[in-house]
Design an enzyme around this catalytic site. Structure first.
Site, PDB file in Angstrom:
ATOM      1  N   HIS A 560      -8.707   0.391  -7.326  1.00 43.34           N
ATOM      2  CA  HIS A 560      -9.987   0.246  -6.605  1.00 43.34           C
ATOM      3  C   HIS A 560     -11.085   1.149  -6.611  1.00 43.34           C
ATOM      4  CE1 HIS A 560      -7.020  -1.756  -3.174  1.00 43.34           C
ATOM      5  NE2 HIS A 560      -7.057  -2.712  -4.406  1.00 43.34           N
ATOM      6  N   HIS A 603      -8.725  -4.310  -0.020  1.00 40.18           N
ATOM      7  CA  HIS A 603      -8.674  -4.528  -1.648  1.00 40.18           C
ATOM      8  C   HIS A 603      -9.920  -5.022  -1.988  1.00 40.18           C
ATOM      9  CE1 HIS A 603      -4.638  -4.792   0.091  1.00 40.18           C
ATOM     10  NE2 HIS A 603      -4.335  -4.179  -0.947  1.00 40.18           N
TER      11      HIS A 603
END
Length: 625
Positions: A560, A603
């Protein structure tokens, strides 16, 4: 049990478990990749997009909706036509050909360990290789972007784009009833967007116990987190279609429009630099064929309206730095002519660092995830089910999350916040940060510490899907890293420093998360599973020992990585304005994950579809002026 009642056709080879025996959808097989080669390139296009990853394909799709506008996408990677790349099993299996080979420098906060770095090198980018969990952050996460000085980028400004990008299908009614799956399609999702989202055909029975344990612990249970309530515990759809194949930027945004005459893509080419006029207008890019040595011939392609950088968290700052946009000291050292001194280029790097907690269940329910490996009869049944795209192999990395707030998680939350408030920020940031970088971080920290005291936003993500191991991710790190040009080889991979756990607040929060997870495993509901802790281990009890476990077990990234060319006011080390235009020049914008100023507690895939959709609208609006 239902799986025992189904007819078995014998032990299907385990190869079927990977999905490689399933044909690629006929619509994709029939589609020829509409690529151009170097000889077919035009001298100029209205829009040149650097990077054919997730954001690049979204923006290319939307800009090419106008047939009068020509669009070129330049992508370093290639198309991946491997059928297995669409199956749920690909959520944890990243093919090396689809990834850049990058590692960080040694991380002092991790005892000197080196961390791998995830950056996709494939058409579709991170959406091609990610875990397919399709969640969003809390509304407060995006509202903080706006409070930082980015009007229009709060949750209300992004929600229409979240909806525009999605096509939600409810789970099977019997599965939803049995497991208590909840959602609010009207409030959170679209019905005809390019990216499909749904739930798998199967869930592991043990997850019912885990859900009950969260409720017993007093964690808020959300009906629908994607509408802004992403805290507590909630269900998360997967970005799959109805046959549980990956729905991603290529299948959703590129393949359906690949035949547009005004949309072209060239793969296997690296973008070297953006070239500017004397008035600092971005006129063109130079590109070089992948695999050729430095100094090999390059091709120049002009942009009549705009160049859009979508090369990702790793390479967007690198392209900017090679082009003369970045920290003056770095460019001076590299011998690159300075176009604009932008200290934020390559700074502000953030990721969700992760550790885990593990238990074994002496009286686990059956079947459970380990049954695929320990029970040949069940494994055979699962393989047979998958031939019809059903059953346990439709499950990816999971569909349930708990993201507790700091007050929910820790009775010590006020002291944690108080300690962070009096930190000397400059001493905990990379030595390359200027006073402008420090000022920008302090503005972020002030917003984050206010968020830390709230109960409607989470600070740690705890995954659960029926197994005994849960990952614990630090969703709101105060540590910041860098992506900096290799000054001795400008075309080598940039130097990555996550700076993981350098800020002690991050460690404090992870210690509290481990203690909170232990409370979850110790609930009355979980007793029926007879859990026993395997890691960190029952002998690790003090905060100091738990902190030591965090240091030796933490990973720097969950793929990420973001923030390395942030959207923020220039005096706060911003690189792009709220219109996503790079400061100090014209004709150049950014549309990828590098522009995120503060990483949300989620996410990042769903967020980036919304960001890219909004970016496309901003670019279109400029072209009409």
């Amino acid at each position: 049990m239902a799986w025992l009642k189904a007819p078995l056709l014998g032990l299907t080879p385990l190869l079927a478990l990977s999905g490689v025996v399933n044909a690629y959808p006929s619509t994709l097989l029939a589609l020829r990749d509409r690529e151009v080669n170097a000889e077919q390139l035009q001298a100029s296009y209205d829009y040149v997009i650097v990077g054919g990853g997730q954001s690049g394909l979204v923006i290319a799709n939307r800009l090419s909706e106008d047939p009068s506008k020509s669009v070129l996408v330049v992508e370093y990677g290639y198309f991946d036509n491997n059928p297995a790349q669409l199956d749920p099993s690909s959520a944890v299996n990243y093919r090396p050909i689809n990834m850049f080979n990058v590692s960080s420098v040694p991380q002092p906060g991790l005892g000197g360990r080196v961390s791998g770095a995830f950056a996709a090198s494939v058409v579709g980018g991170g959406s091609t290789v990610n875990g397919m969990m399709f969640d969003r952050g809390a509304a407060d996460d995006y509202d903080n972007w706006e409070k930082l000085g980015n009007p229009g980028w709060g949750f209300s400004g992004l929600l229409p784009y979240f909806k525009k990008s999605t096509n939600f299908t409810a789970p099977r009614a019997d599965l939803a009833e049995e497991y208590g799956i909840t959602w609010d399609a009207k409030k959170a999702y679209g019905t005809n967007g390019p990216i499909q989202a749904t739930f798998p055909d199967w869930l592991w029975p043990t997850i019912k116990v885990q859900w009950k344990a969260w409720a017993e612990l007093g964690v808020p249970i959300q009906k629908e987190a994607a509408a802004g309530d992403a805290y507590g515990a909630f269900w998360v759809p997967t970005n799959n279609d109805q046959t549980y194949r990956r729905s991603y930027a290529r299948s959703g945004y590129y393949d359906p429009v690949a035949s547009r005459k005004n949309l072209k893509i060239i793969t296997g080419y690296r973008t070297n630099e953006v070239l500017f006029s004397a008035k600092k207008h971005a006129e063109s890019i130079t590109i070089q064929e992948r695999g050729t040595p430095n100094g090999a011939p390059t091709i120049s392609v002009k942009a009549k309206q705009e160049i859009v950088l979508c090369a990702g968290w790793l390479h967007t700052p690198q392209v900017l730095q090679r082009s003369g946009l970045g920290p003056k000291d770095l460019l001076d050292e590299a011998g690159i002519k300075l176009i604009v001194d932008l200290p934020g280029v390559g700074a502000n790097l953030q990721d969700h660092a992760v550790t885990s907690i593990g238990y074994s269940y002496a009286t686990d329910l059956s079947p459970n995830p380990s049954s695929l490996y320990t029970n040949a009869t069940f494994a055979a049944w699962a393989a047979e089910q998958w031939l019809d795209r059903k059953g346990p192999l439709s499950v990816g990395v999971g569909n349930s999350l708990s993201v507790p707030s700091l007050p929910q998680m820790s009775p010590n939350y006020k002291s944690i916040i108080a300690k962070a408030q009096v930190q000397n920020a400059a001493k905990l940031l990379p030595s390359t940060y200027t006073s402008v970088n420090v000022k920008g971080f302090v503005a972020q920290r002030d917003l984050l510490l206010k968020t830390f005291s709230k109960r409607n936003n989470g600070v740690v993500e705890i995954t659960f899907s029926g197994g005994g191991t849960s990952s614990l991710s630090n969703e709101k790190p105060l540590s910041r890293g860098t992506v900096r040009l290799n000054t001795t080889d400008h075309y080598a991979e940039p130097i990555v420093d996550f700076n993981t756990l350098i800020n002690p607040t991050d460690t404090d929060i992870m210690v509290e998360s481990l203690k909170f997870a232990r409370k979850w495993f110790a609930t009355e509901a979980m007793k029926q599973l007879s859990p026993s802790e395997t890691s960190p281990g029952v002998n690790i009890t003090s905060d100091a020992d738990l902190a030591a476990y965090v240091v030796r077990s933490m990973g720097s990234t969950t793929a990420h990585s973001s923030g390395s060319a942030a959207m923020a006011p220039r005096h706060l080390a911003g690189v792009v304005s709220p219109e996503l235009l790079v400061y100090g020049v014209t004709g150049l914008s950014i549309g990828d994950i590098s522009l995120i100023p503060m990483i949300p507690s989620t996410h990042t895939c769903a967020t980036m579809y919304a960001v890219a959709e909004k970016a496309a609208d901003l670019i279109k609006k400029r072209s009409r002026k």
